[in-house]
Design an enzyme around this catalytic site. Structure first.
Site, PDB file in Angstrom:
ATOM      1  CB  THR A 126      73.570  31.592  83.665  1.00  0.00           C
ATOM      2  OG1 THR A 126      72.912  32.750  84.181  1.00  0.00           O
ATOM      3  CG2 THR A 126      72.587  30.429  83.738  1.00  0.00           C
ATOM      4  CD  GLU A 128      68.845  34.981  85.705  1.00  0.00           C
ATOM      5  OE1 GLU A 128      67.772  34.567  86.179  1.00  0.00           O
ATOM      6  OE2 GLU A 128      69.188  36.182  85.739  1.00  0.00           O
ATOM      7  CE1 TYR A 151      69.358  31.089  79.795  1.00  0.00           C
ATOM      8  CE2 TYR A 151      69.565  32.102  81.960  1.00  0.00           C
ATOM      9  CZ  TYR A 151      70.117  31.753  80.743  1.00  0.00           C
ATOM     10  OH  TYR A 151      71.429  32.068  80.474  1.00  0.00           O
ATOM     11  CE  LYS A 155      72.092  28.662  79.596  1.00  0.00           C
ATOM     12  NZ  LYS A 155      73.274  28.597  78.733  1.00  0.00           N
ATOM     13  NE  ARG A 186      72.791  41.117  77.762  1.00  0.00           N
ATOM     14  CZ  ARG A 186      72.528  39.902  78.234  1.00  0.00           C
ATOM     15  NH1 ARG A 186      72.489  38.868  77.422  1.00  0.00           N
ATOM     16  NH2 ARG A 186      72.316  39.723  79.524  1.00  0.00           N
TER      17      ARG A 186
HETATM   18  P1  NDP Z   1      72.504  35.320  72.844  1.00  0.00           P
HETATM   19  O1  NDP Z   1      71.058  35.110  73.107  1.00  0.00           O
HETATM   20  O2  NDP Z   1      72.960  36.632  72.336  1.00  0.00           O
HETATM   21  O3  NDP Z   1      72.981  34.212  71.778  1.00  0.00           O
HETATM   22  C1  NDP Z   1      72.521  32.900  71.850  1.00  0.00           C
HETATM   23  C2  NDP Z   1      72.784  32.208  70.517  1.00  0.00           C
HETATM   24  O4  NDP Z   1      72.260  30.877  70.602  1.00  0.00           O
HETATM   25  C3  NDP Z   1      72.120  32.866  69.313  1.00  0.00           C
HETATM   26  O5  NDP Z   1      73.097  33.109  68.329  1.00  0.00           O
HETATM   27  C4  NDP Z   1      71.126  31.833  68.838  1.00  0.00           C
HETATM   28  O6  NDP Z   1      71.049  31.691  67.451  1.00  0.00           O
HETATM   29  C5  NDP Z   1      71.720  30.539  69.353  1.00  0.00           C
HETATM   30  N1  NDP Z   1      70.708  29.503  69.449  1.00  0.00           N
HETATM   31  C6  NDP Z   1      69.500  29.577  70.076  1.00  0.00           C
HETATM   32  N2  NDP Z   1      68.832  28.429  69.898  1.00  0.00           N
HETATM   33  C7  NDP Z   1      69.609  27.611  69.141  1.00  0.00           C
HETATM   34  C8  NDP Z   1      69.455  26.312  68.618  1.00  0.00           C
HETATM   35  N3  NDP Z   1      68.339  25.585  68.819  1.00  0.00           N
HETATM   36  N4  NDP Z   1      70.467  25.791  67.889  1.00  0.00           N
HETATM   37  C9  NDP Z   1      71.592  26.519  67.657  1.00  0.00           C
HETATM   38  N5  NDP Z   1      71.783  27.762  68.104  1.00  0.00           N
HETATM   39  C10 NDP Z   1      70.798  28.302  68.848  1.00  0.00           C
HETATM   40  O7  NDP Z   1      73.290  34.920  74.163  1.00  0.00           O
HETATM   41  P2  NDP Z   1      74.678  35.510  74.746  1.00  0.00           P
HETATM   42  O8  NDP Z   1      75.662  35.552  73.651  1.00  0.00           O
HETATM   43  O9  NDP Z   1      74.390  36.707  75.560  1.00  0.00           O
HETATM   44  O10 NDP Z   1      75.073  34.368  75.786  1.00  0.00           O
HETATM   45  C11 NDP Z   1      75.857  33.241  75.397  1.00  0.00           C
HETATM   46  C12 NDP Z   1      75.588  32.097  76.343  1.00  0.00           C
HETATM   47  O11 NDP Z   1      75.941  32.493  77.666  1.00  0.00           O
HETATM   48  C13 NDP Z   1      74.143  31.648  76.420  1.00  0.00           C
HETATM   49  O12 NDP Z   1      74.128  30.251  76.595  1.00  0.00           O
HETATM   50  C14 NDP Z   1      73.609  32.336  77.666  1.00  0.00           C
HETATM   51  O13 NDP Z   1      72.533  31.607  78.227  1.00  0.00           O
HETATM   52  C15 NDP Z   1      74.833  32.308  78.541  1.00  0.00           C
HETATM   53  N6  NDP Z   1      74.928  33.362  79.533  1.00  0.00           N
HETATM   54  C16 NDP Z   1      74.817  34.661  79.137  1.00  0.00           C
HETATM   55  C17 NDP Z   1      74.929  35.673  80.056  1.00  0.00           C
HETATM   56  C18 NDP Z   1      74.860  37.120  79.648  1.00  0.00           C
HETATM   57  O14 NDP Z   1      74.745  37.970  80.525  1.00  0.00           O
HETATM   58  N7  NDP Z   1      74.950  37.436  78.362  1.00  0.00           N
HETATM   59  C19 NDP Z   1      75.152  35.381  81.488  1.00  0.00           C
HETATM   60  C20 NDP Z   1      75.352  33.977  81.759  1.00  0.00           C
HETATM   61  C21 NDP Z   1      75.222  33.022  80.816  1.00  0.00           C
HETATM   62  P3  NDP Z   1      70.229  32.689  66.508  1.00  0.00           P
HETATM   63  O15 NDP Z   1      71.155  33.880  66.348  1.00  0.00           O
HETATM   64  O16 NDP Z   1      70.064  31.866  65.300  1.00  0.00           O
HETATM   65  O17 NDP Z   1      68.964  33.035  67.215  1.00  0.00           O
HETATM   66  P1  GDP Z   2      68.498  38.513  83.309  1.00  0.00           P
HETATM   67  O1  GDP Z   2      69.218  38.851  84.565  1.00  0.00           O
HETATM   68  O2  GDP Z   2      69.156  37.409  82.540  1.00  0.00           O
HETATM   69  O3  GDP Z   2      67.040  38.268  83.488  1.00  0.00           O
HETATM   70  O4  GDP Z   2      68.705  39.783  82.338  1.00  0.00           O
HETATM   71  P2  GDP Z   2      67.697  40.945  81.898  1.00  0.00           P
HETATM   72  O5  GDP Z   2      68.544  42.019  81.324  1.00  0.00           O
HETATM   73  O6  GDP Z   2      66.616  40.408  81.029  1.00  0.00           O
HETATM   74  O7  GDP Z   2      67.048  41.444  83.264  1.00  0.00           O
HETATM   75  C1  GDP Z   2      67.828  41.965  84.309  1.00  0.00           C
HETATM   76  C2  GDP Z   2      66.902  42.441  85.413  1.00  0.00           C
HETATM   77  O8  GDP Z   2      66.194  43.592  84.955  1.00  0.00           O
HETATM   78  C3  GDP Z   2      65.840  41.413  85.823  1.00  0.00           C
HETATM   79  O9  GDP Z   2      65.691  41.457  87.216  1.00  0.00           O
HETATM   80  C4  GDP Z   2      64.581  41.939  85.151  1.00  0.00           C
HETATM   81  O10 GDP Z   2      63.358  41.571  85.796  1.00  0.00           O
HETATM   82  C5  GDP Z   2      64.827  43.439  85.286  1.00  0.00           C
HETATM   83  N1  GDP Z   2      63.981  44.235  84.381  1.00  0.00           N
HETATM   84  C6  GDP Z   2      63.187  45.255  84.758  1.00  0.00           C
HETATM   85  N2  GDP Z   2      62.505  45.726  83.713  1.00  0.00           N
HETATM   86  C7  GDP Z   2      62.865  44.985  82.650  1.00  0.00           C
HETATM   87  C8  GDP Z   2      62.491  45.014  81.276  1.00  0.00           C
HETATM   88  O11 GDP Z   2      61.672  45.815  80.846  1.00  0.00           O
HETATM   89  N3  GDP Z   2      63.096  44.110  80.456  1.00  0.00           N
HETATM   90  C9  GDP Z   2      64.028  43.204  80.927  1.00  0.00           C
HETATM   91  N4  GDP Z   2      64.603  42.361  80.064  1.00  0.00           N
HETATM   92  N5  GDP Z   2      64.375  43.146  82.228  1.00  0.00           N
HETATM   93  C10 GDP Z   2      63.804  44.032  83.069  1.00  0.00           C
END
Ligand code: NDP
Ligand code: GDP
Length: 333
Positions: A126, A128, A151, A155, A186
């Site tokens: 990521t 991040e 987080y 990572k 999302r």
């Molecule tokens: P989500 O949070 O939507 O999905 C994460 C999934 O991980 C969920 O289905 C959750 O299961 C599962 N999970 C959490 N804990 C466990 C565990 N202990 N064992 C098995 N499964 C588990 O994430 P995204 O789909 O948005 O992202 C996918 C990956 O990409 C993640 O690793 C995220 O950190 C990374 N990422 C995402 C970005 C983004 O902008 N979306 C950007 C960069 C990286 P359950 O449904 O059961 O809770």
């Molecule tokens: P991130 O980049 O993985 O932290 O994704 P988020 O969607 O959670 O946040 C994106 C940005 O929006 C970060 O800089 C947050 O601090 C900012 N942000 C501002 N207000 C909020 C809020 O109410 N909720 C979340 N989730 N993010 C917020």
């Protein structure tokens, strides 16, 4: 022979988009889910693929479940998308975040090393991890890491253990360093969906405000459906490598808010948006912006959905789904 893929995190946002792509490419897809009394298939239902996946049980914190899965399935490819993926929650639950996001990756890589060393491995890294670090305002594969949350730190471990298993054991392991990517499925805690869902509720008279932590932070936001293509492409190359994936543009939370209200046909967004310190992060990242040149040149990948199209898609879908829910409730009453 049909290719097989194991996707962890199948019920999240990216899992369903990736599964749909792999099914279109004629893979057999295994989706790992945790032991739940009542798992939530809403996101897979949204894409209409719930019954096309073979579900297997496992948990990133339970090494034996991962060893058994890899030993039994010996998949062609593993996509490790499972994570405690919400930055905000990682400040509240730093240890769980590390167990899932760091140690979980090691358990999975160990399972591959021991039982299926030819399996190709994708790690969901990521932007991040970059945190405050940048080169002339952009982040690429050579930008040093300076994570700003438990987080991000968790990572960074996962990133390096993936590189280490590639170098030490010749496992075909890749890091996709993805910048923020969003979609109508999302999670509702993330700021984009919080805004699109909040705007839809205001539009339909179900709410009168959205409470946000800050409007200034900027992110490089793309569409999840585009980004899963990059994940797949990484595992189809001759050699394993790490790639930054993003659009190359960043926008502020405020810009997202303004457009979302505009597309919903609501003037005067200032009336509805309140700043609430509860949603402020103890340490913030103010700007993330990808330089995705390597992914574009080597993978031939590029994003298709623009920032404006993304905001419109999310707002339209939330309004549509909320209307359907309201109509269904009215019919029932
Ligand atoms: P989500 O949070 O939507 O999905 C994460 C999934 O991980 C969920 O289905 C959750 O299961 C599962 N999970 C959490 N804990 C466990 C565990 N202990 N064992 C098995 N499964 C588990 O994430 P995204 O789909 O948005 O992202 C996918 C990956 O990409 C993640 O690793 C995220 O950190 C990374 N990422 C995402 C970005 C983004 O902008 N979306 C950007 C960069 C990286 P359950 O449904 O059961 O809770
Ligand atoms: P991130 O980049 O993985 O932290 O994704 P988020 O969607 O959670 O946040 C994106 C940005 O929006 C970060 O800089 C947050 O601090 C900012 N942000 C501002 N207000 C909020 C809020 O109410 N909720 C979340 N989730 N993010 C917020």
């Amino acid at each position: 022979m049909k290719k097989t893929a194991l996707i962890t995190g199948i019920l999240g946002q990216d899992g369903p988009y990736l599964a749909r792509l792999l099914l279109e490419k004629d893979y057999k897809v295994y989706g790992m889910i945790r032991r739940y009394s009542n798992p939530n298939f809403e996101n897979l239902d949204y894409l209409g693929i719930t019954d096309k996946i073979e579900y297997v049980e496992g948990d990133m914190t339970d090494q034996s479940s991962l060893l058994n899965l890899i030993k039994t399935i010996k998949p062609t490819e593993v996509y490790n998308l499972a994570a405690q993926s919400f930055v905000g929650a990682s400040f509240e639950q730093p240890i769980l975040t590390t167990e899932v996001n760091s140690l979980g990756v090691l358990y999975l890589l160990e399972a591959i090393r021991m039982f299926s060393p030819t399996t190709k491995f994708y790690q969901a890294s990521t932007s991040e991890m970059f945190g405050l670090s940048n080169k002339n305002g952009y982040q690429d594969e050579t930008t040093p890491f300076h994570p700003r949350s438990p987080y991000g730190v968790s990572k960074v471990y996962a990133y390096w253990i993936t590189v280490n298993y590639r170098e030490a054991y010749r496992i075909f392991a890749c890091n996709g360093i993805l910048f923020n990517h969003e979609s109508p499925i999302r999670g509702k805690q993330f700021v984009t969906r919080k805004i699109s869902y909040g705007v839809a509720k205001i539009k339909l008279g179900l709410a009168n405000e959205i409470r946000l932590g800050a409007l200034e932070p900027r992110r490089d936001w793309g569409f999840a459906g585009d980004y899963v293509e990059a994940m797949h492409l990484m595992l189809q190359q001759e050699e394993p490598d790490d790639y930054v994936v993003g659009t190359g543009e960043s926008h502020s939370v405020k810009e997202f808010v303004e457009l979302a209200f505009k597309y919903a046909g609501i003037d005067n967004w200032q009336k509805y948006v309140k700043i609430d310190p509860r949603f402020k992060r103890p340490a913030e990242i103010y700007d993330l912006k990808a330089d995705p040149k390597k992914a574009m040149e080597k993978l031939g990948w590029k994003p298709k959905v623009s920032f404006k199209e993304l905001v419109r898609m999310m707002v339209d879908e939330d309004i549509k789904r909320l209307k359907e829910e309201l109509n269904a409730k009215r019919k029932k009453a």
